[in-house]
Design an enzyme around this catalytic site. Structure first.
Site, PDB file in Angstrom:
ATOM      1  CD  GLN A   1      -3.037  20.688  30.531  1.00  0.00           C
ATOM      2  OE1 GLN A   1      -2.548  19.655  30.157  1.00  0.00           O
ATOM      3  NE2 GLN A   1      -4.254  21.052  30.172  1.00  0.00           N
TER       4      GLN A   1
ATOM      5  CG  ASP B   1      -0.293  -0.034   2.541  1.00  0.00           C
ATOM      6  OD1 ASP B   1       0.962   0.031   2.585  1.00  0.00           O
ATOM      7  OD2 ASP B   1      -0.997  -0.147   3.563  1.00  0.00           O
TER       8      ASP B   1
ATOM      9  CG  ASP C   1      -8.091  19.240  24.854  1.00  0.00           C
ATOM     10  OD1 ASP C   1      -7.662  18.260  25.487  1.00  0.00           O
ATOM     11  OD2 ASP C   1      -7.364  19.965  24.172  1.00  0.00           O
TER      12      ASP C   1
ATOM     13  N   GLY D   1      -7.622  19.180  30.449  1.00  0.00           N
ATOM     14  CA  GLY D   1      -6.922  18.132  29.710  1.00  0.00           C
ATOM     15  C   GLY D   1      -7.852  17.271  28.887  1.00  0.00           C
TER      16      GLY D   1
ATOM     17  CD  GLU E   1      -3.448  12.392  21.097  1.00  0.00           C
ATOM     18  OE1 GLU E   1      -3.381  13.484  21.681  1.00  0.00           O
ATOM     19  OE2 GLU E   1      -3.948  12.263  19.958  1.00  0.00           O
TER      20      GLU E   1
ATOM     21  NE  ARG F   1      -0.939  18.536  16.631  1.00  0.00           N
ATOM     22  CZ  ARG F   1      -1.845  17.590  16.816  1.00  0.00           C
ATOM     23  NH1 ARG F   1      -1.759  16.466  16.133  1.00  0.00           N
ATOM     24  NH2 ARG F   1      -2.832  17.746  17.677  1.00  0.00           N
TER      25      ARG F   1
ATOM     26  CD  GLU G   1      -5.996  25.773  21.816  1.00  0.00           C
ATOM     27  OE1 GLU G   1      -6.539  25.048  22.656  1.00  0.00           O
ATOM     28  OE2 GLU G   1      -5.960  27.016  21.916  1.00  0.00           O
TER      29      GLU G   1
ATOM     30  CD1 TRP H   1      -2.986  16.642  30.592  1.00  0.00           C
ATOM     31  CD2 TRP H   1      -4.022  15.267  32.030  1.00  0.00           C
ATOM     32  NE1 TRP H   1      -4.025  16.057  29.931  1.00  0.00           N
ATOM     33  CE2 TRP H   1      -4.693  15.208  30.794  1.00  0.00           C
ATOM     34  CE3 TRP H   1      -4.507  14.498  33.082  1.00  0.00           C
ATOM     35  CZ2 TRP H   1      -5.805  14.401  30.576  1.00  0.00           C
ATOM     36  CZ3 TRP H   1      -5.623  13.698  32.863  1.00  0.00           C
ATOM     37  CH2 TRP H   1      -6.255  13.656  31.640  1.00  0.00           C
TER      38      TRP H   1
END
Length: 621
Positions: free
Chosen positions: A249, A21, A365, A363, A559, A194, A311, A201
């Site tokens: 935080q 792929d 979000d 934290g 993540e 990134r 942001e 935290w």
């Protein structure tokens, strides 16, 4: 055994055959034969490499040789055949932490100057006027580096001042340390991908992993940067960028301090200076009435600032802005532009963003638990963390300072902090515990009622030691099953997901997504209340998920995970950091790395053997 090979030739042949792929990885999604013959250049001996996992290991080892510009290189077959648990843990310890380490100094600023988040032509670093050493250091660097500007911020940073910085966003200076011949930045460990900034935290959970892996110096550096942020910016920041100056935080500084102190390799002077700063943060950030302290005596998340958080990508809030664009008879982009410029103000919309900014301070979000309500809530999470602060400060004063501790002519005793903790414990149990649901819910102090959202934060009191044995039993036996999936616990229950607005965006901190901090706090809470078998199970589930994805997807450690599909392929809000790389995963993701190392500390040997075999949790529990 080592094979001498022609690096480029084998590398190209392997990719041509197996990477069908063309994503520069070898994964279970590729349709190649999954069988490659490796030939030693000297002996002409052959070794057959089979299966996705072993082939991806070969690709990774070749990628390392290519980076060294080796034409003929040795491939260690032991690394290719290495058990997955040992390989993942070894790479975290030996490679990933270093790859994730950054500094704010001459050497480290190169990354920041080239940062994808720096949209202005001139990279800008902001330094507090109070940091005289930092101002001098960075002003000298300004003369040396191209496309680099230093802005000295006033000693007292107001909300209005922060708003002016959005026209020229930049990085915030962190602590410097004296070395033999120069000043250097105190290092910090970024989450991954990134990110080139230090997150609040995340850094605590990363610190847990660093201590397990014997990297005490890096954990101490995190604490030193926490201290710097409190002294110069007034709080531990969401992250050290200009647009986060109004946002803190989740409070975990004391937990890191206790963990470092237990290592026994820090001076009394160092510990004293940090305990002073922990108490300063507690008093000035979390216990200011009308700000983060509420009339109930409990605390809340409450970020400053007005309007949309800087942001967030364009279009993220379109579902929120659309009714207001209609109200003001404007196209949505034009309304957004005027709202950002404050030529249009709307109190109702402003209040929405007070809650949104506060949610980002938490934290989490984003989550439907906190959307348009966060600043009204005595949340279970923040009050569990602050109870832990009070207990930590009590124990630090008792164990290291003979029962009393003086800060700026105020003397605190361990007993005082014990009483603060007892008060918070009673209030949390009075306002947040729901006996019939066997869960803790956030308390809406504005409307004076519980907000019955079933979230993983219900287990934070276990970690903090806030609940009694009866509550712990109910949490484990009654509440936990609603959160458990094959690979761990979800951010909220499926019940909440089914009851939510079908038109609302899928929130990444809700069902069906699983996050490392939720798992880690749960494990430690289960152990604290002696639920050892359940802790083993929950650790196994999460580590199985990490191991399975790493084996099947070229070493990927992301993540977060989708626990409905037991996959790193997440399609919600901000995507999934840690999945974009070529040939070799170099850094994983900070708190997932830490969760793996912590889990292996808890898991018994027989289950580690099962983990290496990728035995499904369904077969074991």
């Amino acid at each position: 055994m080592k094979f001498l090979i022609s690096v480029e030739q084998v590398f190209e042949a392997l990719l041509l055959q197996e990477d069908t792929d063309h994503d520069k990885k070898i994964t279970k999604d590729d349709l190649g034969p999954k069988r490659f013959v490796l030939v030693d250049e000297n002996t002409k001996q052959e070794q057959i490499i089979e299966g996705t996992y072993h082939l991806s290991n070969l690709l990774q080892e070749l990628a390392v040789l290519k980076e060294k510009d080796e034409i003929l290189g040795e491939v260690d077959l032991d690394y290719i055949q290495e058990n997955p648990v040992e390989r993942i843990s070894r790479k975290i310890k030996d490679d990933y932490w270093d790859e994730l380490t950054r500094t704010i100094d001459k050497k480290g600023l190169k990354l920041i100057i080239e940062d994808v988040k720096t949209s202005n032509e001139m990279a800008t670093i902001y330094v507090s006027a109070k940091d005289l050493q930092g101002v001098t250091y960075f002003k000298e660097l300004e003369k040396e580096l191209k496309n680099f500007e230093v802005v000295v911020m006033p000693s007292s940073i107001s909300e209005d001042y922060v708003a002016t910085l959005d026209h020229k966003p930049g990085i915030l200076a962190l602590a410097l340390q004296k070395k033999v011949y120069s000043l250097q930045g105190v290092p910090f460990v970024v989450p991954g991908g990134r990110f080139n900034e230090m997150y609040g935290w995340d850094s605590y959970f990363i610190g847990v992993g660093l201590l397990i892996d014997g990297k005490l110096d890096k954990a101490i550096a995190i604490a030193d940067n926490f201290k710097y942020q409190i002294l110069y910016y007034g709080k531990i920041l969401n992250a050290n960028r200009s647009y986060y100056l109004t946002r803190t935080q989740p409070p975990l500084y004391s937990s890191l301090l206790v963990a470092i102190a237990k290592e026994g390799n820090v001076s009394q002077e160092w510990l004293q200076s940090h305990l002073e700063t922990v108490i300063l943060e507690y008093n000035t950030v979390w216990m200011v009435q009308g700000n983060r302290l509420t009339p109930t005596g409990l605390s809340r998340y409450k970020a400053d600032g007005i309007g949309m958080p800087f942001e967030v990508e364009p279009g993220h809030f379109d579902d929120v802005l659309e009714p207001y664009a209609i109200k003001y008879n404007l196209p949505i982009r034009e309304f957004e532009k005027q709202y950002l410029a404050r030529t249009i103000t709307d109190p109702e919309l402003d209040l929405y963003f007070v809650h949104d900014r506060s949610m980002r301070e938490s934290g989490h979000d984003t989550t439907n638990r906190l959307i348009n309500t966060c600043a009204n809530l005595n949340s279970v999470d923040v009050n569990s963390f602050l109870y832990k602060y009070e207990k930590d400060i009590e124990s630090l004063i008792k164990d290291y300072f003979d029962g009393s501790f003086t800060v700026e002519d105020v003397t605190y005793t361990a007993d005082e902090w014990a009483k603060k903790a007892e008060f918070r414990k009673e209030k949390v149990n009075e306002l947040c515990w729901n006996e019939s649901a066997s869960m803790y819910f956030d308390y809406d102090f504005v409307n004076k009622k519980q907000f019955p959202f079933e979230a993983a934060s219900t287990f934070f009191p276990l970690w903090a030691g806030l609940c009694d044995e009866n509550q712990a039993q109910k949490l484990v036996e009654n509440a936990l099953p609603f959160f458990v999936k094959m690979g761990g616990i979800t951010g909220s229950t499926q019940n909440n997901w089914l009851e939510s607005d079908s038109n609302a965006p899928q929130r990444q901190w809700d069902y069906p997504f699983g996050w490392a901090p939720h798992q880690m706090l749960l494990w430690e809470g289960l152990l604290k209340y002696n639920y050892k078998d359940k802790a083993q199970e929950m650790v196994y589930r999460w580590l199985w998920l990490i191991t399975k994805n790493a084996v099947e997807y070229n070493g990927t450690i992301p993540e977060k995970f989708d626990l409905e599909t037991s996959s790193h392929k997440v399609f919600a809000e901000y995507g999934n950091v840690g999945t974009e790389f070529d040939y070799i995963a170099k850094e994983g993701f900070g708190w997932v790395n830490a969760s793996y190392q912590l889990g292996l500390q808890i898991l018994d040997g027989k289950l580690i053997d099962k983990l290496n075999q990728l035995t499904s949790p369904e077969e074991l529990f």
